[in-house]
Design a protein around this motif. Structure first.
Motif, PDB file in Angstrom:
ATOM      1  N   UNK A  24       0.828  -1.205   0.000  1.00  0.00           N
ATOM      2  CA  UNK A  24       0.000   0.000   0.000  1.00  0.00           C
ATOM      3  C   UNK A  24       0.862   1.253   0.000  1.00  0.00           C
ATOM      4  N   UNK A  25       2.003   1.200   0.645  1.00  0.00           N
ATOM      5  CA  UNK A  25       2.864   2.378   0.756  1.00  0.00           C
ATOM      6  C   UNK A  25       3.970   2.413  -0.297  1.00  0.00           C
ATOM      7  N   UNK A  26       3.937   1.510  -1.261  1.00  0.00           N
ATOM      8  CA  UNK A  26       5.000   1.454  -2.258  1.00  0.00           C
ATOM      9  C   UNK A  26       4.960   2.680  -3.166  1.00  0.00           C
ATOM     10  N   UNK A  27       6.141   3.136  -3.569  1.00  0.00           N
ATOM     11  CA  UNK A  27       6.262   4.257  -4.495  1.00  0.00           C
ATOM     12  C   UNK A  27       7.283   3.901  -5.567  1.00  0.00           C
ATOM     13  N   UNK A  28       6.970   4.254  -6.798  1.00  0.00           N
ATOM     14  CA  UNK A  28       7.842   3.959  -7.939  1.00  0.00           C
ATOM     15  C   UNK A  28       8.342   5.270  -8.523  1.00  0.00           C
ATOM     16  N   UNK A  29       9.651   5.422  -8.601  1.00  0.00           N
ATOM     17  CA  UNK A  29      10.254   6.653  -9.106  1.00  0.00           C
ATOM     18  C   UNK A  29      10.957   6.372 -10.436  1.00  0.00           C
ATOM     19  N   UNK A  30      10.382   6.913 -11.516  1.00  0.00           N
ATOM     20  CA  UNK A  30      10.979   6.783 -12.851  1.00  0.00           C
ATOM     21  C   UNK A  30      11.335   8.149 -13.419  1.00  0.00           C
ATOM     22  N   UNK A  31      11.561   9.106 -12.562  1.00  0.00           N
ATOM     23  CA  UNK A  31      11.863  10.472 -12.996  1.00  0.00           C
ATOM     24  C   UNK A  31      13.128  10.498 -13.857  1.00  0.00           C
ATOM     25  N   UNK A  32      13.004  11.136 -15.011  1.00  0.00           N
ATOM     26  CA  UNK A  32      14.138  11.343 -15.926  1.00  0.00           C
ATOM     27  C   UNK A  32      14.787  10.041 -16.388  1.00  0.00           C
ATOM     28  N   UNK A  33      14.011   8.989 -16.445  1.00  0.00           N
ATOM     29  CA  UNK A  33      14.504   7.702 -16.939  1.00  0.00           C
ATOM     30  C   UNK A  33      14.074   7.525 -18.394  1.00  0.00           C
ATOM     31  N   UNK A  34      14.925   6.887 -19.176  1.00  0.00           N
ATOM     32  CA  UNK A  34      14.648   6.674 -20.599  1.00  0.00           C
ATOM     33  C   UNK A  34      14.715   5.186 -20.925  1.00  0.00           C
ATOM     34  N   UNK A  35      13.657   4.668 -21.551  1.00  0.00           N
ATOM     35  CA  UNK A  35      13.640   3.283 -22.002  1.00  0.00           C
ATOM     36  C   UNK A  35      13.115   3.255 -23.437  1.00  0.00           C
ATOM     37  N   UNK A  36      13.364   2.157 -24.105  1.00  0.00           N
ATOM     38  CA  UNK A  36      12.831   1.986 -25.458  1.00  0.00           C
ATOM     39  C   UNK A  36      11.415   1.433 -25.390  1.00  0.00           C
ATOM     40  N   UNK A  37      11.202   0.450 -24.521  1.00  0.00           N
ATOM     41  CA  UNK A  37       9.920  -0.248 -24.453  1.00  0.00           C
ATOM     42  C   UNK A  37       9.405  -0.239 -23.013  1.00  0.00           C
ATOM     43  N   UNK A  38       8.126   0.086 -22.874  1.00  0.00           N
ATOM     44  CA  UNK A  38       7.450  -0.045 -21.577  1.00  0.00           C
ATOM     45  C   UNK A  38       6.420  -1.152 -21.705  1.00  0.00           C
ATOM     46  N   UNK A  39       6.668  -2.266 -21.030  1.00  0.00           N
ATOM     47  CA  UNK A  39       5.759  -3.418 -21.067  1.00  0.00           C
ATOM     48  C   UNK A  39       4.956  -3.426 -19.771  1.00  0.00           C
ATOM     49  N   UNK A  40       3.747  -2.898 -19.832  1.00  0.00           N
ATOM     50  CA  UNK A  40       2.915  -2.856 -18.628  1.00  0.00           C
ATOM     51  C   UNK A  40       1.469  -2.681 -19.039  1.00  0.00           C
TER      52      UNK A  40
END
Length: 612
Positions: A391-407
């Motif tokens: 419940x308290x999890x946080x995901x930080x993808x700030x300023x990240x670069x990827x080719x593919x997002x599989x979600x």
């Protein structure tokens, strides 16, 4: 020699005592039965060389394994091979002095007398600390299934060939013994071949700055104290698999030419491998780590596999570089994860694992982020695994670069069904790719409303205006041909702005409201056409109350209303002189001209915005 040591160890562990004796007797029929050309020099240490040492030298000199379990007057003594496991007093024929080993390993006269360049001893107990500091040893040396109660030191020693302590025990039987800080101290040790520490039992181990030309194998061992290997250099593989117990481990600055494998091991203390350099991969699958694991600045040429593991402390890998994939999927359990400023040439896979704290992958790059993975069940049917977020999890993808997002959107929900908190500011991706054709398994398969709810949901509690995540998703959808969804996302971006930036100025608020309702923030400029049509219809109905003779035909009422609504357009000069006979009707058509001019201005602006 390496194969023979391993097979002999396995045999002595698994067979009953009579079979052990038979195995050893067969081993002694190996080549090298000629008599040893020299005897041990007398007087030797205080009291002279023991009968056991004389027997051991005879075996080693002939190129045989000196199994001290056979050195007694009656042959095989039927006791456990490792003296540390013997209850009561260890037989005298099992005991070797450190001076004996130093003599036959380092004195040229005795080294040259060896039938083979090897010294292989088994089932022995050392009567004192084995001190081989600053020595050069040319033959292979194996002291297997033996006991060194007072430890061993190899500081800056140089072994040209293999060095093996398979199944041996270092340190006292009593925990009160504190004469030596390290049970195995080998700072600056150099081994030209392989270093075998597998199946052994250690207290503290210090191999800082050691160099091993081949591989280092410590699989199945127990380390009750520190394992220090700072700046260790291993040419081959560092095998730490299925270690029963590790306390604190320090591999900072170590270099491994092939792979580091610690699958199935138990780390009761911290594992520190900052700035570790690995030519191959790192195996951490099935690991139980009770405290922090740190791979800060590590350079890994292959993949990092941490599937099916439990990390009860933090998993820290800032600045990590991985040549292939980073596997954190497959039922692993993590607390806090920090992989910021990382570079992953392959994929970051999180599907099916549990994350109870913050997950930081900011300012990083990867070819692909896989948040869920379809798995075939049977007959072409699939089930999918999403990450299990607390419940308290946080995901930080700030300023990240990827080719593919599989979600998919469910990949961003916590275990109770709510949205996780995610920072996507500056996060870029080129496409939303699926792993299975025809299966709804990507964000691009979601409805426009579902995508908007996703972007809004993961930002709950964050009132800042951040248009980039909306623009990024809209661009990718547009390039994928999903224009209607892209427009819906861009519309949601402006709505997000209005809700995040309440204006205190009436005119600004009016302009934003007009932009929204008249041209759909420029995303839907055809809104203005609807307003024009509505305006013309209202004007036509108002014209019914006009007393002007020119507007008596109904079709002229329509053209008059249309001309009034369209600025800079005149259908007839006569319309300028029309007297409606009512100030209300006259006022309406003046108002209609103003509204028409405003609609035209919004429409031109919206079309310009679309074109840009």
């Amino acid at each position: 020699m390496r194969t023979f040591i391993a097979s002999l160890l396995l045999t002595t562990v698994t067979l009953a005592p009579p079979s052990i004796a038979q195995t050893l007797e067969r081993a002694f029929s190996m080549p090298g039965d000629d008599a040893c050309p020299i005897d041990l020099v007398q007087p030797g240490p205080a009291g002279g060389w023991t009968e056991g040492e004389k027997w051991a030298w005879e075996q080693v000199c002939r190129g045989r394994i000196a199994s001290m379990a056979l050195a007694g007057p009656d042959g095989f003594d039927k006791l456990p091979c490792n003296p540390a496991e013997i209850e009561g007093e260890v037989p005298k024929h099992r005991v070797l002095s450190p001076e004996f080993l130093r003599l036959i390993l380092t004195r040229a006269h005795w080294v040259e007398a060896l039938a083979k360049p090897q010294v292989l001893i088994q089932c022995a107990k050392l009567g004192g600390p084995l001190e081989l500091d600053n020595v050069k040893v040319s033959p292979s040396f194996a002291l297997i299934q033996s006991h060194m109660p007072r430890g061993a030191t190899f500081t800056r020693a140089n072994f040209d060939r293999d060095l093996s302590f398979i199944g041996s025990s270092f340190g006292p039987s009593s925990s009160s013994f504190t004469a030596f800080q390290y049970g195995f101290s080998a700072q600056g040790l150099s081994v030209g071949g392989d270093l075998y520490l597998g199946g052994a039992s250690f207290r503290d181990v210090d191999i800082n700055s050691a160099k091993v030309g081949g591989s280092l194998n410590a699989s199945g061992s127990t380390f009750e104290g520190l394992f220090r290997a700072v700046r260790l250099s291993v040419g081959g593989t560092l095998d730490l698999t299925e270690v029963l117990s590790f306390q604190d481990v320090d591999l900072s600055g170590a270099h491994v030419g092939n792979s580091v494998i610690a699958n199935g091991s138990n780390f009761e203390g911290s594992l520190r491998a900052d700035n570790l350099s690995v030519g191959g991969g790192i195996g951490l699958s099935g690991v139980v780590a009770s405290k922090d694991v740190s791979l800060h600045g590590a350079q890994v040429g292959g993949q990092v596999d941490a599937m099916g593991s439990t990390f009860e402390g933090s998993f820290i890998a800032e600045g990590l570089s991985v040549g292939r994939d980073l596997f954190l999927r497959g039922g692993s359990s993590f607390q806090r994860v920090n992989i910021s400023r990382a570079s992953i040439s392959g994929a970051l896979l999180l599907a099916g694992s549990k994350f109870d704290g913050d997950f930081d992958f900011s300012a990083s790059s990867a070819n692909e982020i896989v948040l869920f993975q379809p798995n075939m069940v049977s007959e072409g049917r699939y089930h999918t695994d999403d990450p299990i977020w607390s419940v308290n999890a946080r995901l930080n993808l700030r300023n990240t670069a990827v080719v593919v997002l599989q979600s998919r959107t469910s990949s961003w929900r916590n275990k109770e069904g709510g949205w996780i908190s995610a920072d996507l500011s500056g996060f870029t991706y080129d496409r939303l790719a699926g792993l299975l054709g025809g299966v709804a398994n990507t964000l691009s398969d979601e409805t426009a409303a579902g995508l908007v709810n996703w972007l809004v949901g993961i930002r709950l509690g964050d009132d800042r205006y951040d248009p980039q995540p909306y623009e990024q998703l809209a661009d990718v959808l547009g390039e994928n041909g999903q224009v209607s969804k892209a427009k819906a996302i861009r519309y949601a971006k402006f709505r997000h702005r209005d809700l995040s930036q309440d204006s205190e100025f009436f005119m600004v608020a009016l302009a934003r409201a007009s932009s929204r309702w008249v041209v759909g923030y420029g995303v839907y400029p055809f809104f203005a056409v609807y307003w024009y049509f509505t305006l013309v219809v209202i004007g036509f109905m108002i014209a019914l109350f006009s007393s002007a003779e020119l507007l008596r035909p109904l079709h002229l009422k329509f053209w008059y209303s249309l001309e009034t609504a369209l600025p800079l357009v005149e259908f007839s000069e006569k319309h300028k002189a029309i007297d409606h006979g009512s100030w209300l009707v006259e006022s309406w058509f003046h108002f209609q001209k103003l509204i028409g001019f405003g609609l035209a201005t919004f429409l031109v602006g919206a079309l310009t915005l679309l074109a840009s």
